[in-house]
Design an enzyme around this catalytic site. Structure first.
Site, mmCIF file in Angstrom:
data_model
loop_
_atom_site.group_PDB
_atom_site.id
_atom_site.type_symbol
_atom_site.label_atom_id
_atom_site.label_comp_id
_atom_site.label_asym_id
_atom_site.label_seq_id
_atom_site.Cartn_x
_atom_site.Cartn_y
_atom_site.Cartn_z
ATOM 1 N N HIS A 105 -9.903 -6.817 -2.254
ATOM 2 C CA HIS A 105 -10.957 -6.580 -1.247
ATOM 3 C C HIS A 105 -12.123 -5.893 -1.960
ATOM 4 O O HIS A 105 -12.068 -4.706 -2.258
ATOM 5 C CB HIS A 105 -10.437 -5.688 -0.113
ATOM 6 C CG HIS A 105 -9.393 -6.332 0.730
ATOM 7 N ND1 HIS A 105 -9.643 -7.427 1.524
ATOM 8 C CD2 HIS A 105 -8.083 -6.035 0.920
ATOM 9 C CE1 HIS A 105 -8.538 -7.781 2.169
ATOM 10 N NE2 HIS A 105 -7.577 -6.952 1.811
ATOM 11 N N ASN A 141 2.248 -4.720 -3.508
ATOM 12 C CA ASN A 141 0.915 -5.222 -3.165
ATOM 13 C C ASN A 141 0.014 -4.060 -2.757
ATOM 14 O O ASN A 141 0.439 -3.178 -2.007
ATOM 15 C CB ASN A 141 1.058 -6.205 -1.982
ATOM 16 C CG ASN A 141 -0.198 -6.999 -1.700
ATOM 17 O OD1 ASN A 141 -0.757 -7.625 -2.593
ATOM 18 N ND2 ASN A 141 -0.650 -6.982 -0.439
ATOM 19 N N ASP A 143 -11.537 -10.950 -0.669
ATOM 20 C CA ASP A 143 -12.791 -11.160 0.053
ATOM 21 C C ASP A 143 -13.828 -10.198 -0.527
ATOM 22 O O ASP A 143 -13.483 -9.220 -1.184
ATOM 23 C CB ASP A 143 -12.661 -11.061 1.582
ATOM 24 C CG ASP A 143 -12.119 -9.749 2.092
ATOM 25 O OD1 ASP A 143 -12.047 -8.766 1.329
ATOM 26 O OD2 ASP A 143 -11.760 -9.690 3.285
ATOM 27 N N GLU A 180 0.797 -1.229 0.000
ATOM 28 C CA GLU A 180 0.000 0.000 0.000
ATOM 29 C C GLU A 180 0.831 1.281 0.000
ATOM 30 O O GLU A 180 0.560 2.207 0.761
ATOM 31 C CB GLU A 180 -0.984 -0.018 1.191
ATOM 32 C CG GLU A 180 -1.881 -1.252 1.159
ATOM 33 C CD GLU A 180 -2.861 -1.352 2.329
ATOM 34 O OE1 GLU A 180 -2.776 -0.524 3.254
ATOM 35 O OE2 GLU A 180 -3.705 -2.260 2.309
ATOM 36 N N GLU A 234 -5.460 -11.023 -1.417
ATOM 37 C CA GLU A 234 -6.267 -10.882 -0.189
ATOM 38 C C GLU A 234 -7.755 -10.852 -0.524
ATOM 39 O O GLU A 234 -8.504 -9.991 -0.042
ATOM 40 C CB GLU A 234 -5.908 -9.585 0.561
ATOM 41 C CG GLU A 234 -4.435 -9.407 0.861
ATOM 42 C CD GLU A 234 -4.131 -8.154 1.685
ATOM 43 O OE1 GLU A 234 -5.057 -7.548 2.257
ATOM 44 O OE2 GLU A 234 -2.949 -7.785 1.745
HETATM 45 C C1 GLA Z 1 -4.738 -4.737 4.280
HETATM 46 C C2 GLA Z 1 -3.496 -5.497 4.679
HETATM 47 C C3 GLA Z 1 -3.802 -6.805 5.321
HETATM 48 C C4 GLA Z 1 -4.936 -6.715 6.307
HETATM 49 C C5 GLA Z 1 -6.115 -6.038 5.676
HETATM 50 C C6 GLA Z 1 -7.219 -5.896 6.659
HETATM 51 O O1 GLA Z 1 -5.318 -5.222 3.159
HETATM 52 O O2 GLA Z 1 -2.640 -5.722 3.595
HETATM 53 O O3 GLA Z 1 -2.658 -7.261 5.983
HETATM 54 O O4 GLA Z 1 -4.523 -6.037 7.445
HETATM 55 O O5 GLA Z 1 -5.723 -4.758 5.256
HETATM 56 O O6 GLA Z 1 -7.156 -6.738 7.705
#
Ligand code: GLA
Length: 362
Positions: free
Chosen positions: A249, A213, A282, A172, A280
Protein backbone atom coordinates in the site's frame (compact mmCIF):
# COMPACT_ATOMS: atom_id res chain seq x y z
CA UNK A 1 24.80 -54.17 -26.81
CA UNK A 2 23.85 -53.80 -30.40
CA UNK A 3 21.61 -50.87 -31.07
CA UNK A 4 19.29 -51.44 -34.01
CA UNK A 5 18.59 -48.67 -36.48
CA UNK A 6 14.97 -48.65 -35.43
CA UNK A 7 15.84 -48.31 -31.76
CA UNK A 8 18.32 -45.56 -32.52
CA UNK A 9 15.76 -43.74 -34.63
CA UNK A 10 13.17 -44.07 -31.89
CA UNK A 11 15.60 -42.74 -29.31
CA UNK A 12 16.51 -39.86 -31.58
CA UNK A 13 12.87 -39.07 -32.21
CA UNK A 14 12.14 -39.21 -28.49
CA UNK A 15 15.05 -36.87 -27.80
CA UNK A 16 13.81 -34.48 -30.46
CA UNK A 17 10.29 -34.52 -29.10
CA UNK A 18 11.67 -33.87 -25.64
CA UNK A 19 13.77 -30.97 -26.90
CA UNK A 20 10.86 -29.53 -28.83
CA UNK A 21 8.46 -29.92 -25.93
CA UNK A 22 10.92 -28.27 -23.60
CA UNK A 23 11.48 -25.47 -26.06
CA UNK A 24 7.78 -24.95 -26.59
CA UNK A 25 6.96 -24.97 -22.91
CA UNK A 26 9.87 -22.67 -22.14
CA UNK A 27 8.53 -20.32 -24.78
CA UNK A 28 4.95 -20.33 -23.63
CA UNK A 29 5.41 -21.16 -19.97
CA UNK A 30 2.15 -22.96 -19.82
CA UNK A 31 2.44 -23.78 -16.14
CA UNK A 32 -0.16 -21.04 -15.67
CA UNK A 33 -3.16 -21.65 -17.88
CA UNK A 34 -4.62 -18.75 -19.81
CA UNK A 35 -8.11 -19.66 -18.58
CA UNK A 36 -10.52 -16.81 -19.34
CA UNK A 37 -7.82 -14.17 -19.55
CA UNK A 38 -7.61 -12.19 -22.73
CA UNK A 39 -4.44 -12.08 -24.73
CA UNK A 40 -2.20 -9.26 -23.56
CA UNK A 41 -3.94 -8.90 -20.19
CA UNK A 42 -1.73 -8.51 -17.12
CA UNK A 43 -2.33 -12.08 -16.03
CA UNK A 44 -1.62 -13.40 -19.50
CA UNK A 45 1.60 -11.41 -19.93
CA UNK A 46 2.84 -12.56 -16.52
CA UNK A 47 2.53 -16.24 -17.40
CA UNK A 48 5.96 -16.48 -18.94
CA UNK A 49 7.41 -15.09 -15.71
CA UNK A 50 5.68 -17.87 -13.75
CA UNK A 51 3.94 -15.07 -11.92
CA UNK A 52 0.28 -14.79 -11.05
CA UNK A 53 -1.28 -11.34 -11.20
CA UNK A 54 -4.30 -11.04 -8.98
CA UNK A 55 -6.85 -8.61 -7.65
CA UNK A 56 -8.79 -8.27 -4.44
CA UNK A 57 -12.49 -8.72 -5.13
CA UNK A 58 -15.25 -6.63 -3.59
CA UNK A 59 -18.19 -9.04 -3.51
CA UNK A 60 -20.82 -6.27 -3.52
CA UNK A 61 -19.44 -4.86 -6.73
CA UNK A 62 -19.06 -8.38 -8.04
CA UNK A 63 -22.80 -8.95 -7.66
CA UNK A 64 -23.97 -5.57 -8.91
CA UNK A 65 -21.62 -4.68 -11.72
CA UNK A 66 -21.22 -7.09 -14.64
CA UNK A 67 -18.36 -5.08 -16.16
CA UNK A 68 -16.46 -5.32 -12.87
CA UNK A 69 -17.00 -9.07 -12.70
CA UNK A 70 -16.10 -9.75 -16.34
CA UNK A 71 -12.87 -7.83 -16.14
CA UNK A 72 -11.73 -9.89 -13.14
CA UNK A 73 -11.99 -12.98 -15.32
CA UNK A 74 -10.35 -11.49 -18.39
CA UNK A 75 -7.46 -9.68 -16.68
CA UNK A 76 -6.22 -11.77 -13.73
CA UNK A 77 -4.89 -15.24 -12.90
CA UNK A 78 -5.53 -14.97 -9.16
CA UNK A 79 -8.18 -13.49 -6.86
CA UNK A 80 -8.30 -12.56 -3.18
CA UNK A 81 -11.43 -11.91 -1.16
CA UNK A 82 -11.22 -8.28 -0.07
CA UNK A 83 -13.37 -9.02 2.96
CA UNK A 84 -15.46 -12.17 2.79
CA UNK A 85 -12.87 -14.60 4.18
CA UNK A 86 -12.21 -12.51 7.27
CA UNK A 87 -13.32 -13.88 10.64
CA UNK A 88 -15.83 -11.10 11.25
CA UNK A 89 -17.59 -11.90 7.96
CA UNK A 90 -17.55 -15.68 8.21
CA UNK A 91 -18.72 -15.95 11.81
CA UNK A 92 -20.93 -12.95 12.49
CA UNK A 93 -22.91 -15.08 14.92
CA UNK A 94 -20.87 -17.26 17.21
CA UNK A 95 -20.87 -20.86 16.01
CA UNK A 96 -22.66 -20.09 12.73
CA UNK A 97 -20.29 -20.20 9.83
CA UNK A 98 -21.34 -18.49 6.63
CA UNK A 99 -19.17 -19.29 3.63
CA UNK A 100 -21.74 -18.29 1.00
CA UNK A 101 -19.89 -15.31 -0.46
CA UNK A 102 -16.44 -16.81 -0.22
CA UNK A 103 -17.63 -20.03 -1.85
CA UNK A 104 -19.08 -18.04 -4.69
CA UNK A 105 -15.73 -16.35 -5.31
CA UNK A 106 -13.92 -19.69 -5.19
CA UNK A 107 -16.35 -21.18 -7.73
CA UNK A 108 -15.92 -18.15 -10.00
CA UNK A 109 -12.14 -18.55 -9.83
CA UNK A 110 -12.36 -22.21 -10.62
CA UNK A 111 -14.63 -21.60 -13.63
CA UNK A 112 -12.16 -19.08 -14.98
CA UNK A 113 -8.98 -21.04 -14.32
CA UNK A 114 -7.79 -18.70 -11.54
CA UNK A 115 -6.14 -19.45 -8.22
CA UNK A 116 -7.37 -18.07 -4.90
CA UNK A 117 -5.20 -16.32 -2.29
CA UNK A 118 -6.72 -16.84 1.12
CA UNK A 119 -6.93 -13.68 3.22
CA UNK A 120 -6.74 -13.92 6.18
CA UNK A 121 -6.89 -16.44 9.03
CA UNK A 122 -5.75 -14.17 11.83
CA UNK A 123 -5.94 -10.39 11.97
CA UNK A 124 -6.66 -7.98 14.81
CA UNK A 125 -9.17 -6.02 12.68
CA UNK A 126 -12.55 -7.10 11.32
CA UNK A 127 -12.99 -9.64 14.10
CA UNK A 128 -16.52 -10.68 15.06
CA UNK A 129 -18.21 -8.31 17.51
CA UNK A 130 -19.06 -11.17 19.84
CA UNK A 131 -15.37 -12.00 20.10
CA UNK A 132 -14.23 -8.44 20.83
CA UNK A 133 -17.05 -7.96 23.32
CA UNK A 134 -16.47 -11.31 24.99
CA UNK A 135 -12.79 -10.55 25.48
CA UNK A 136 -13.48 -6.99 26.69
CA UNK A 137 -16.02 -8.15 29.26
CA UNK A 138 -13.81 -10.97 30.50
CA UNK A 139 -16.37 -13.57 29.48
CA UNK A 140 -13.82 -15.06 27.09
CA UNK A 141 -10.63 -15.92 28.95
CA UNK A 142 -7.23 -16.86 27.50
CA UNK A 143 -7.93 -20.59 27.31
CA UNK A 144 -11.20 -20.00 25.54
CA UNK A 145 -9.66 -17.48 23.13
CA UNK A 146 -6.99 -20.01 22.21
CA UNK A 147 -9.61 -22.70 21.62
CA UNK A 148 -11.71 -20.29 19.53
CA UNK A 149 -8.74 -19.27 17.41
CA UNK A 150 -7.76 -22.89 16.84
CA UNK A 151 -11.30 -23.79 15.89
CA UNK A 152 -11.55 -20.80 13.56
CA UNK A 153 -8.37 -21.74 11.71
CA UNK A 154 -9.42 -25.37 11.40
CA UNK A 155 -12.92 -24.33 10.26
CA UNK A 156 -11.80 -21.90 7.60
CA UNK A 157 -8.60 -23.51 6.29
CA UNK A 158 -10.41 -26.86 6.46
CA UNK A 159 -13.44 -25.59 4.56
CA UNK A 160 -11.28 -24.32 1.70
CA UNK A 161 -8.80 -27.19 1.81
CA UNK A 162 -7.29 -27.81 -1.62
CA UNK A 163 -8.79 -24.62 -3.08
CA UNK A 164 -6.34 -22.00 -1.83
CA UNK A 165 -2.78 -21.69 -3.14
CA UNK A 166 -1.53 -19.17 -0.59
CA UNK A 167 -2.96 -18.32 2.84
CA UNK A 168 -2.18 -15.14 4.71
CA UNK A 169 -2.08 -17.00 8.01
CA UNK A 170 -1.23 -13.99 10.13
CA UNK A 171 -1.78 -10.42 9.01
CA UNK A 172 -0.06 -7.38 10.51
CA UNK A 173 1.35 -8.99 13.66
CA UNK A 174 4.20 -6.48 13.90
CA UNK A 175 3.53 -2.79 14.52
CA UNK A 176 5.10 0.34 13.07
CA UNK A 177 7.70 0.40 15.86
CA UNK A 178 8.86 -3.06 14.77
CA UNK A 179 7.47 -4.70 17.90
CA UNK A 180 4.96 -7.56 18.10
CA UNK A 181 1.65 -5.77 17.76
CA UNK A 182 -0.35 -5.28 20.95
CA UNK A 183 -3.53 -7.25 20.19
CA UNK A 184 -5.87 -9.46 22.16
CA UNK A 185 -3.92 -12.42 20.81
CA UNK A 186 -0.51 -11.23 22.01
CA UNK A 187 -1.86 -9.99 25.32
CA UNK A 188 -3.83 -13.09 26.19
CA UNK A 189 -1.96 -15.90 24.43
CA UNK A 190 1.62 -14.63 24.36
CA UNK A 191 3.90 -14.56 21.31
CA UNK A 192 3.52 -18.31 20.73
CA UNK A 193 0.13 -17.69 19.10
CA UNK A 194 1.90 -16.99 15.79
CA UNK A 195 3.59 -20.40 15.67
CA UNK A 196 0.33 -22.03 16.77
CA UNK A 197 -1.59 -20.35 13.95
CA UNK A 198 0.85 -21.67 11.33
CA UNK A 199 0.83 -25.18 12.80
CA UNK A 200 -2.96 -25.29 12.86
CA UNK A 201 -3.23 -23.96 9.32
CA UNK A 202 -0.75 -26.58 8.16
CA UNK A 203 -2.73 -29.35 9.82
CA UNK A 204 -5.93 -28.11 8.24
CA UNK A 205 -4.58 -27.67 4.69
CA UNK A 206 -1.20 -29.07 3.78
CA UNK A 207 -1.43 -27.83 0.22
CA UNK A 208 -1.56 -24.06 0.67
CA UNK A 209 1.61 -21.99 1.05
CA UNK A 210 1.43 -20.31 4.45
CA UNK A 211 2.29 -16.61 4.61
CA UNK A 212 3.24 -13.82 6.96
CA UNK A 213 1.70 -10.62 5.56
CA UNK A 214 2.05 -6.93 6.41
CA UNK A 215 2.29 -3.36 5.14
CA UNK A 216 5.39 -1.12 5.17
CA UNK A 217 7.66 -4.09 4.64
CA UNK A 218 8.38 -3.72 0.93
CA UNK A 219 11.94 -2.47 1.43
CA UNK A 220 14.51 -2.98 4.15
CA UNK A 221 13.42 -1.18 7.33
CA UNK A 222 13.19 -1.77 11.06
CA UNK A 223 9.79 -3.34 10.47
CA UNK A 224 10.91 -5.72 7.73
CA UNK A 225 14.01 -6.53 9.84
CA UNK A 226 11.63 -7.56 12.61
CA UNK A 227 9.82 -9.86 10.14
CA UNK A 228 13.11 -11.29 9.00
CA UNK A 229 14.00 -12.10 12.60
CA UNK A 230 10.53 -13.54 13.21
CA UNK A 231 10.73 -15.73 10.12
CA UNK A 232 14.17 -17.00 11.13
CA UNK A 233 12.94 -17.77 14.60
CA UNK A 234 9.82 -19.58 13.38
CA UNK A 235 11.81 -21.63 10.87
CA UNK A 236 14.35 -22.56 13.55
CA UNK A 237 11.45 -23.93 15.60
CA UNK A 238 10.21 -25.99 12.67
CA UNK A 239 7.10 -23.85 12.22
CA UNK A 240 5.62 -24.31 8.71
CA UNK A 241 5.95 -20.72 7.49
CA UNK A 242 6.46 -20.73 3.74
CA UNK A 243 5.86 -17.25 2.38
CA UNK A 244 6.42 -13.58 3.06
CA UNK A 245 3.84 -11.14 1.72
CA UNK A 246 4.49 -7.43 1.40
CA UNK A 247 1.12 -5.69 0.99
CA UNK A 248 2.37 -2.77 -1.09
CA UNK A 249 0.00 0.00 0.00
CA UNK A 250 1.88 3.02 -1.29
CA UNK A 251 1.06 6.73 -1.52
CA UNK A 252 2.62 9.10 -4.07
CA UNK A 253 3.03 11.73 -1.34
CA UNK A 254 5.43 9.43 0.54
CA UNK A 255 7.67 8.32 -2.31
CA UNK A 256 8.70 4.74 -3.01
CA UNK A 257 11.52 2.27 -2.68
CA UNK A 258 13.57 1.50 -5.74
CA UNK A 259 12.98 -1.77 -7.55
CA UNK A 260 16.40 -2.94 -6.36
CA UNK A 261 15.50 -1.99 -2.81
CA UNK A 262 12.36 -4.11 -2.97
CA UNK A 263 14.28 -6.99 -4.53
CA UNK A 264 17.02 -6.80 -1.91
CA UNK A 265 14.45 -7.13 0.83
CA UNK A 266 12.47 -9.95 -0.77
CA UNK A 267 15.67 -11.81 -1.63
CA UNK A 268 16.75 -12.12 1.99
CA UNK A 269 13.43 -13.83 2.82
CA UNK A 270 13.89 -16.12 -0.17
CA UNK A 271 17.36 -17.03 1.11
CA UNK A 272 15.63 -18.32 4.23
CA UNK A 273 13.68 -20.67 1.97
CA UNK A 274 10.45 -18.68 1.75
CA UNK A 275 8.60 -17.65 -1.37
CA UNK A 276 7.46 -14.04 -1.61
CA UNK A 277 4.50 -12.09 -2.98
CA UNK A 278 3.18 -8.57 -3.34
CA UNK A 279 -0.26 -9.03 -1.87
CA UNK A 280 -2.27 -5.78 -1.75
CA UNK A 281 -0.72 -3.28 -4.12
CA UNK A 282 -2.30 0.12 -4.55
CA UNK A 283 -0.83 3.60 -4.83
CA UNK A 284 -3.05 6.35 -3.47
CA UNK A 285 -2.73 10.08 -3.90
CA UNK A 286 -4.08 13.27 -2.44
CA UNK A 287 -7.03 14.25 -4.59
CA UNK A 288 -7.61 15.64 -7.14
CA UNK A 289 -5.51 13.69 -9.59
CA UNK A 290 -3.23 15.38 -12.08
CA UNK A 291 -0.68 14.13 -14.59
CA UNK A 292 2.39 14.29 -12.35
CA UNK A 293 0.57 12.31 -9.66
CA UNK A 294 -0.61 9.71 -12.15
CA UNK A 295 2.91 9.35 -13.49
CA UNK A 296 4.28 9.03 -9.97
CA UNK A 297 1.64 6.42 -9.27
CA UNK A 298 2.79 4.41 -12.28
CA UNK A 299 6.31 4.53 -10.83
CA UNK A 300 5.04 3.17 -7.51
CA UNK A 301 3.38 0.21 -9.19
CA UNK A 302 6.39 -0.43 -11.38
CA UNK A 303 9.03 -0.59 -8.63
CA UNK A 304 6.94 -3.20 -6.84
CA UNK A 305 6.45 -5.33 -9.95
CA UNK A 306 10.09 -4.97 -10.97
CA UNK A 307 11.24 -5.80 -7.44
CA UNK A 308 9.14 -8.95 -7.66
CA UNK A 309 10.49 -9.90 -11.08
CA UNK A 310 14.08 -9.33 -9.93
CA UNK A 311 13.89 -12.16 -7.40
CA UNK A 312 13.48 -15.85 -8.08
CA UNK A 313 10.53 -16.89 -5.98
CA UNK A 314 8.11 -13.98 -6.08
CA UNK A 315 5.04 -15.95 -7.11
CA UNK A 316 2.15 -13.50 -7.08
CA UNK A 317 1.48 -9.81 -7.52
CA UNK A 318 -1.98 -8.81 -6.34
CA UNK A 319 -3.56 -5.38 -6.65
CA UNK A 320 -5.97 -4.32 -3.91
CA UNK A 321 -8.83 -3.62 -6.26
CA UNK A 322 -8.21 -2.70 -9.87
CA UNK A 323 -10.62 0.16 -10.60
CA UNK A 324 -11.06 3.52 -8.91
CA UNK A 325 -14.78 2.81 -9.06
CA UNK A 326 -14.40 0.54 -6.02
CA UNK A 327 -11.67 1.19 -3.51
CA UNK A 328 -11.24 1.21 0.26
CA UNK A 329 -8.96 4.26 0.07
CA UNK A 330 -11.40 7.25 0.01
CA UNK A 331 -13.34 5.79 2.93
CA UNK A 332 -10.20 5.24 4.96
CA UNK A 333 -7.91 8.17 4.14
CA UNK A 334 -9.95 11.36 3.89
CA UNK A 335 -9.11 13.39 0.78
CA UNK A 336 -7.15 10.57 -0.88
CA UNK A 337 -8.08 8.18 -3.66
CA UNK A 338 -7.52 7.14 -7.27
CA UNK A 339 -5.25 4.35 -6.03
CA UNK A 340 -5.94 1.75 -8.70
CA UNK A 341 -4.70 0.89 -12.20
CA UNK A 342 -7.97 1.58 -14.04
CA UNK A 343 -10.06 4.70 -13.60
CA UNK A 344 -13.73 4.77 -12.54
CA UNK A 345 -14.79 3.98 -16.11
CA UNK A 346 -12.45 1.01 -16.38
CA UNK A 347 -10.06 2.93 -18.62
CA UNK A 348 -6.35 2.22 -18.33
CA UNK A 349 -4.30 4.68 -16.29
CA UNK A 350 -0.55 5.15 -16.82
CA UNK A 351 0.04 2.57 -14.06
CA UNK A 352 -1.76 -0.12 -16.03
CA UNK A 353 0.22 0.53 -19.18
CA UNK A 354 3.43 0.60 -17.17
CA UNK A 355 2.74 -2.84 -15.69
CA UNK A 356 1.98 -4.21 -19.13
CA UNK A 357 5.18 -2.77 -20.54
CA UNK A 358 7.29 -4.27 -17.76
CA UNK A 359 5.72 -7.70 -18.19
CA UNK A 360 6.27 -7.52 -21.92
CA UNK A 361 9.85 -6.25 -21.85
CA UNK A 362 11.41 -8.17 -19.05
C1 GLA B 1 -5.16 -4.26 5.28
C2 GLA B 1 -5.79 -5.63 5.18
C3 GLA B 1 -6.71 -5.76 4.02
C4 GLA B 1 -7.60 -4.55 3.85
C5 GLA B 1 -6.78 -3.30 3.86
C6 GLA B 1 -7.65 -2.10 3.75
O1 GLA B 1 -4.17 -4.06 4.38
O2 GLA B 1 -4.83 -6.64 5.09
O3 GLA B 1 -7.51 -6.89 4.21
O4 GLA B 1 -8.55 -4.52 4.86
O5 GLA B 1 -6.07 -3.23 5.07
O6 GLA B 1 -8.87 -2.34 3.24
Amino acid sequence: MKVTRAAAATALAAALVLTLTTAVSAGNDNDIARGSMSEGSLGDLARRHHLRVGTAVDMNAFHNDAVYQDRIASEFSSVTAENVMKWGEIERVRGQLDFTQADELVRFARRNGQQVRGHTLLWHNQLPNWLNEGVASGEIDAAELRALLRQHIFDVAGHFKGKIYQWDVVNEVIDDNAQLRDTIFLRMLGPGYIADAFRWAHQADRGAKLYLNDYNVEGISAKSDAYYALAQQLLAQGVPVEGFGAQGHYGVQFGFHTAFGVAENLRRFERLGLETSLTEVDVRMIMPTDNPKLQAQAQGYSVLLEGCLLVRRCTSFTVWGYTDKYSWVPGFFAGQGAANILDENFNAKPAYEELRAILTLS
